[in-house]
Design a protein around this motif. Sequence first.
Motif, mmCIF file in Angstrom:
data_model
loop_
_atom_site.group_PDB
_atom_site.id
_atom_site.type_symbol
_atom_site.label_atom_id
_atom_site.label_comp_id
_atom_site.label_asym_id
_atom_site.label_seq_id
_atom_site.Cartn_x
_atom_site.Cartn_y
_atom_site.Cartn_z
ATOM 1 N N LEU A 11 1.136 -11.510 -0.066
ATOM 2 C CA LEU A 11 0.437 -12.036 1.108
ATOM 3 C C LEU A 11 -1.023 -12.291 0.757
ATOM 4 C CD1 LEU A 11 1.914 -9.759 3.917
ATOM 5 C CD2 LEU A 11 2.554 -12.104 3.328
ATOM 6 N N SER A 12 -1.584 -11.418 -0.082
ATOM 7 C CA SER A 12 -2.928 -11.629 -0.618
ATOM 8 C C SER A 12 -3.024 -10.903 -1.953
ATOM 9 C CB SER A 12 -4.007 -11.115 0.350
ATOM 10 O OG SER A 12 -3.923 -9.717 0.498
ATOM 11 N N TRP A 13 -3.884 -11.422 -2.834
ATOM 12 C CA TRP A 13 -4.097 -10.832 -4.155
ATOM 13 C C TRP A 13 -5.512 -11.172 -4.593
ATOM 14 C CZ3 TRP A 13 -1.447 -7.795 -7.595
ATOM 15 C CH2 TRP A 13 -1.962 -7.725 -8.887
ATOM 16 N N HIS A 14 -6.308 -10.147 -4.871
ATOM 17 C CA HIS A 14 -7.693 -10.325 -5.316
ATOM 18 C C HIS A 14 -7.921 -9.342 -6.454
ATOM 19 C CE1 HIS A 14 -12.114 -9.962 -5.110
ATOM 20 N NE2 HIS A 14 -12.051 -11.215 -4.724
ATOM 21 N N TYR A 34 -4.457 -6.028 -2.711
ATOM 22 C CA TYR A 34 -3.336 -6.930 -2.449
ATOM 23 C C TYR A 34 -2.550 -6.450 -1.248
ATOM 24 C CZ TYR A 34 -0.627 -3.258 -4.698
ATOM 25 O OH TYR A 34 -0.052 -2.058 -5.004
ATOM 26 N N ARG A 35 -1.735 -7.344 -0.732
ATOM 27 C CA ARG A 35 -0.797 -7.013 0.341
ATOM 28 C C ARG A 35 0.543 -7.612 -0.028
ATOM 29 N NH1 ARG A 35 -2.258 -9.664 5.111
ATOM 30 N NH2 ARG A 35 -0.550 -8.542 6.122
ATOM 31 N N PHE A 38 6.445 -7.410 3.928
ATOM 32 C CA PHE A 38 7.224 -6.290 4.471
ATOM 33 C C PHE A 38 6.573 -4.937 4.206
ATOM 34 C CE2 PHE A 38 10.260 -9.534 2.854
ATOM 35 C CZ PHE A 38 10.553 -10.126 4.073
ATOM 36 N N GLN A 39 5.282 -4.919 3.932
ATOM 37 C CA GLN A 39 4.580 -3.678 3.588
ATOM 38 C C GLN A 39 4.736 -2.628 4.682
ATOM 39 O OE1 GLN A 39 0.871 -4.244 1.562
ATOM 40 N NE2 GLN A 39 -0.102 -2.642 2.769
ATOM 41 N N ASN A 40 4.687 -3.038 5.940
ATOM 42 C CA ASN A 40 4.780 -2.070 7.038
ATOM 43 C C ASN A 40 6.204 -1.560 7.218
ATOM 44 O OD1 ASN A 40 2.063 -2.316 7.538
ATOM 45 N ND2 ASN A 40 2.321 -3.904 9.060
ATOM 46 N N GLY A 41 7.190 -2.432 7.045
ATOM 47 C CA GLY A 41 8.575 -2.037 7.264
ATOM 48 C C GLY A 41 9.224 -1.375 6.069
ATOM 49 N N MET A 42 8.758 -1.704 4.869
ATOM 50 C CA MET A 42 9.352 -1.150 3.648
ATOM 51 C C MET A 42 8.253 -0.760 2.665
ATOM 52 S SD MET A 42 12.650 -3.613 3.036
ATOM 53 C CE MET A 42 11.931 -5.196 3.417
ATOM 54 N N PRO A 43 7.535 0.340 2.945
ATOM 55 C CA PRO A 43 6.416 0.731 2.077
ATOM 56 C C PRO A 43 6.831 1.055 0.645
ATOM 57 C CG PRO A 43 6.899 2.447 3.670
ATOM 58 C CD PRO A 43 7.738 1.262 4.048
ATOM 59 N N TRP A 44 8.099 1.352 0.416
ATOM 60 C CA TRP A 44 8.579 1.662 -0.930
ATOM 61 C C TRP A 44 8.442 0.460 -1.863
ATOM 62 C CZ3 TRP A 44 12.421 -1.502 -2.536
ATOM 63 C CH2 TRP A 44 13.150 -2.164 -1.557
ATOM 64 N N ILE A 45 8.392 -0.773 -1.309
ATOM 65 C CA ILE A 45 8.212 -1.961 -2.159
ATOM 66 C C ILE A 45 6.941 -1.809 -2.981
ATOM 67 C CG2 ILE A 45 7.635 -4.419 -2.143
ATOM 68 C CD1 ILE A 45 9.565 -4.761 0.178
#
Length: 71
Positions: A11-14, A34-35, A38-45
């Motif tokens: 979603l973002s990368w700096h 970075y983001r 699905f970071q909120n729904g699947m933090p294991w990613i």
Amino acid sequence: FVDEQLKGPYLSWHHLHQFTEVLGGVEMIDTITYRVPFQNGMPWINTMIVERKLNNIFKFRQQKLEILFGK
């Protein structure tokens, strides 16, 4: 210098690369923000995939730099 994803899987990368001359060499500092989708729904990613890959990339780079320039 900065690497910034304009299009891709994140979603973002700096990625900020900083180089500072120090006594006897150069200090390298990388700051990555970075983001992931699905970071909120699947933090294991983030933990299982992204962080593991980043750690492997930087370990490899450190090993190669030590081979080329010493510790």
